[in-house]
Design a protein around this motif. Structure first.
Motif, PDB file in Angstrom:
ATOM      1  N   GLY A  62      -0.803   7.390  -3.210  1.00  0.00           N
ATOM      2  CA  GLY A  62      -2.122   7.602  -3.819  1.00  0.00           C
ATOM      3  C   GLY A  62      -2.753   6.348  -4.421  1.00  0.00           C
ATOM      4  O   GLY A  62      -2.069   5.416  -4.847  1.00  0.00           O
ATOM      5  N   TYR A  63      -4.057   6.398  -4.486  1.00  0.00           N
ATOM      6  CA  TYR A  63      -4.886   5.274  -4.939  1.00  0.00           C
ATOM      7  C   TYR A  63      -4.516   4.811  -6.353  1.00  0.00           C
ATOM      8  O   TYR A  63      -4.319   3.616  -6.592  1.00  0.00           O
ATOM      9  CB  TYR A  63      -6.344   5.745  -4.875  1.00  0.00           C
ATOM     10  CG  TYR A  63      -7.362   4.820  -5.470  1.00  0.00           C
ATOM     11  CD1 TYR A  63      -7.946   3.820  -4.680  1.00  0.00           C
ATOM     12  CD2 TYR A  63      -7.770   4.947  -6.791  1.00  0.00           C
ATOM     13  CE1 TYR A  63      -8.902   2.967  -5.215  1.00  0.00           C
ATOM     14  CE2 TYR A  63      -8.729   4.099  -7.325  1.00  0.00           C
ATOM     15  CZ  TYR A  63      -9.280   3.115  -6.541  1.00  0.00           C
ATOM     16  OH  TYR A  63     -10.218   2.278  -7.071  1.00  0.00           O
ATOM     17  N   ASP A  64      -4.411   5.745  -7.291  1.00  0.00           N
ATOM     18  CA  ASP A  64      -4.171   5.347  -8.688  1.00  0.00           C
ATOM     19  C   ASP A  64      -2.820   4.655  -8.855  1.00  0.00           C
ATOM     20  O   ASP A  64      -2.700   3.664  -9.571  1.00  0.00           O
ATOM     21  CB  ASP A  64      -4.220   6.572  -9.623  1.00  0.00           C
ATOM     22  CG  ASP A  64      -5.639   7.115  -9.736  1.00  0.00           C
ATOM     23  OD1 ASP A  64      -6.577   6.355  -9.452  1.00  0.00           O
ATOM     24  OD2 ASP A  64      -5.785   8.310 -10.085  1.00  0.00           O
ATOM     25  N   ARG A  71      -2.441  -4.116  -9.957  1.00  0.00           N
ATOM     26  CA  ARG A  71      -3.063  -4.709 -11.144  1.00  0.00           C
ATOM     27  C   ARG A  71      -1.994  -5.366 -12.031  1.00  0.00           C
ATOM     28  O   ARG A  71      -2.137  -6.501 -12.468  1.00  0.00           O
ATOM     29  CB  ARG A  71      -3.784  -3.608 -11.939  1.00  0.00           C
ATOM     30  CG  ARG A  71      -4.759  -4.122 -12.966  1.00  0.00           C
ATOM     31  CD  ARG A  71      -5.309  -2.972 -13.787  1.00  0.00           C
ATOM     32  NE  ARG A  71      -6.102  -2.033 -13.023  1.00  0.00           N
ATOM     33  CZ  ARG A  71      -7.380  -2.219 -12.700  1.00  0.00           C
ATOM     34  NH1 ARG A  71      -7.995  -3.315 -13.068  1.00  0.00           N
ATOM     35  NH2 ARG A  71      -8.033  -1.304 -12.009  1.00  0.00           N
ATOM     36  N   GLU A  72      -0.894  -4.630 -12.230  1.00  0.00           N
ATOM     37  CA  GLU A  72       0.161  -5.152 -13.093  1.00  0.00           C
ATOM     38  C   GLU A  72       0.817  -6.397 -12.477  1.00  0.00           C
ATOM     39  O   GLU A  72       1.020  -7.403 -13.144  1.00  0.00           O
ATOM     40  CB  GLU A  72       1.211  -4.059 -13.307  1.00  0.00           C
ATOM     41  CG  GLU A  72       2.228  -4.442 -14.360  1.00  0.00           C
ATOM     42  CD  GLU A  72       3.467  -3.562 -14.326  1.00  0.00           C
ATOM     43  OE1 GLU A  72       3.344  -2.368 -13.997  1.00  0.00           O
ATOM     44  OE2 GLU A  72       4.544  -4.087 -14.625  1.00  0.00           O
ATOM     45  N   ARG A  73       1.092  -6.308 -11.170  1.00  0.00           N
ATOM     46  CA  ARG A  73       1.783  -7.438 -10.517  1.00  0.00           C
ATOM     47  C   ARG A  73       0.933  -8.706 -10.514  1.00  0.00           C
ATOM     48  O   ARG A  73       1.424  -9.801 -10.747  1.00  0.00           O
ATOM     49  CB  ARG A  73       2.168  -7.031  -9.078  1.00  0.00           C
ATOM     50  CG  ARG A  73       2.969  -8.095  -8.332  1.00  0.00           C
ATOM     51  CD  ARG A  73       4.296  -8.353  -9.008  1.00  0.00           C
ATOM     52  NE  ARG A  73       5.016  -9.506  -8.470  1.00  0.00           N
ATOM     53  CZ  ARG A  73       4.838 -10.767  -8.874  1.00  0.00           C
ATOM     54  NH1 ARG A  73       3.950 -11.058  -9.817  1.00  0.00           N
ATOM     55  NH2 ARG A  73       5.562 -11.742  -8.348  1.00  0.00           N
ATOM     56  N   LEU A  74      -0.365  -8.558 -10.256  1.00  0.00           N
ATOM     57  CA  LEU A  74      -1.223  -9.748 -10.171  1.00  0.00           C
ATOM     58  C   LEU A  74      -1.529 -10.338 -11.550  1.00  0.00           C
ATOM     59  O   LEU A  74      -1.993 -11.466 -11.646  1.00  0.00           O
ATOM     60  CB  LEU A  74      -2.538  -9.430  -9.439  1.00  0.00           C
ATOM     61  CG  LEU A  74      -2.401  -9.074  -7.963  1.00  0.00           C
ATOM     62  CD1 LEU A  74      -3.778  -8.939  -7.324  1.00  0.00           C
ATOM     63  CD2 LEU A  74      -1.568 -10.111  -7.195  1.00  0.00           C
ATOM     64  N   VAL A  92     -10.462   1.170   2.326  1.00  0.00           N
ATOM     65  CA  VAL A  92     -11.683   0.532   1.825  1.00  0.00           C
ATOM     66  C   VAL A  92     -11.770   0.706   0.306  1.00  0.00           C
ATOM     67  O   VAL A  92     -12.183  -0.209  -0.416  1.00  0.00           O
ATOM     68  CB  VAL A  92     -12.925   1.107   2.548  1.00  0.00           C
ATOM     69  CG1 VAL A  92     -14.209   0.675   1.869  1.00  0.00           C
ATOM     70  CG2 VAL A  92     -12.921   0.656   4.017  1.00  0.00           C
ATOM     71  N   ALA A  93     -11.332   1.860  -0.195  1.00  0.00           N
ATOM     72  CA  ALA A  93     -11.357   2.070  -1.656  1.00  0.00           C
ATOM     73  C   ALA A  93     -10.460   1.048  -2.357  1.00  0.00           C
ATOM     74  O   ALA A  93     -10.830   0.482  -3.393  1.00  0.00           O
ATOM     75  CB  ALA A  93     -10.913   3.495  -1.986  1.00  0.00           C
ATOM     76  N   GLN A  94      -9.291   0.778  -1.802  1.00  0.00           N
ATOM     77  CA  GLN A  94      -8.390  -0.228  -2.392  1.00  0.00           C
ATOM     78  C   GLN A  94      -9.020  -1.618  -2.314  1.00  0.00           C
ATOM     79  O   GLN A  94      -8.886  -2.436  -3.232  1.00  0.00           O
ATOM     80  CB  GLN A  94      -7.031  -0.242  -1.685  1.00  0.00           C
ATOM     81  CG  GLN A  94      -6.176   0.990  -1.956  1.00  0.00           C
ATOM     82  CD  GLN A  94      -4.823   0.935  -1.234  1.00  0.00           C
ATOM     83  OE1 GLN A  94      -4.489  -0.040  -0.563  1.00  0.00           O
ATOM     84  NE2 GLN A  94      -4.047   2.003  -1.363  1.00  0.00           N
TER      85      GLN A  94
END
Ligand code: AMP
Length: 218
Positions: A62-64, A71-74, A92-94
């Motif tokens: 899933g997207y979330d 987000r955390e890794r980067l 595309v959403a990602q």
């Protein structure tokens, strides 16, 4: 100059091999979302329990959940001087969310590694992964028990590399991920590389694509 790179391509296109090689060369982290998820499954974490059945079926997580992981890794210190995303974005959403995450950072370079379906089914049925060093061994002729040529560790087949699952993963790819070509097409920092060549030749094509992007940006 920092390299912020995202690689996408169908399963078995060679993203992992190329990302790993480039990450070593440039001294920046390879951020493979598939590897992060597989580690969670192996470690029996809460995340691993959530995603195991989805991964075994070759579907997308899933997207979330994916956004949280990336987000955390980067945001970690080792990614501040560049990174190679391998397997993200896959929708595309990602991709839209990734643009938001990277706002204010050096521009994103995106490479598509393109390979036809039948070549991929054939490749993946022979692919084995070393349980010790993580090397991807592609030319095993599908034999069950082999040792890693790099470290001698035991090779095994990923549970989602069986032919029926691979065909499903390719369907998911065409439906969910292939639209990224249209999403990125208009950007000067987007390139497609022919992945139906030896890993060495693909690596050269990747270098050429990165130089072309740099040249266009200069
Ligand atoms: P990979 O090693 O990149 O082939 O990924 C293996 C599996 O992990 C995929 O088949 C998905 O189930 C899951 N996965 C990896 N990356 C993503 C992503 N960006 N979005 C959703 N699922 C993902």
């Amino acid at each position: 100059m920092a390299l912020n790179l995202a690689m996408f391509g169908p399963p078995g296109a060679g993203k992992g091999t190329q990302a790993r090689r480039l990450a070593t060369e440039r001294g920046i982290p390879q951020v493979s979302t598939g590897d992060i998820l597989r580690e969670a499954v192996q470690g029996g974490t809460e995340l691993g329990r959530q995603v195991k059945a989805i991964m075994d079926a070759g579907e997308l997580v899933g997207y979330d959940v994916m956004l949280g992981i990336v987000r955390e890794r980067l945001s970690k210190a080792d990614a501040s001087g560049g990174f190679i995303l391998d397997g993200f974005p896959r929708t595309v959403a990602q991709a839209t969310a990734l643009d938001d995450i990277l706002e204010g950072r050096q521009g994103l370079v995106v490479l598509e590694i393109a390979v036809g379906d039948e070549t991929l089914v054939n490749r993946l049925s022979r692919r084995r992964v070393c349980g010790n060093c993580g090397a991807i061994v592609g030319d095993t002729n599908g034999e069950a028990q082999l040792l890693c040529p790099t470290c001698g560790g035991e090779l095994s087949q990923r549970s989602d590399d069986r032919e029926d699952v691979v065909r499903g993963r390719l369907e998911v790819y065409h439906r969910e991920t292939a639209p990224l070509v249209e999403f990125y097409q208009g950007r000067a920092s987007f390139r497609t590389v022919d992945g139906d060549q030896t890993p060495e030749v693909v690596a050269q094509a990747v270098q050429a694509a990165l130089s072309a992007v740099n040249g266009a940006a200069a």
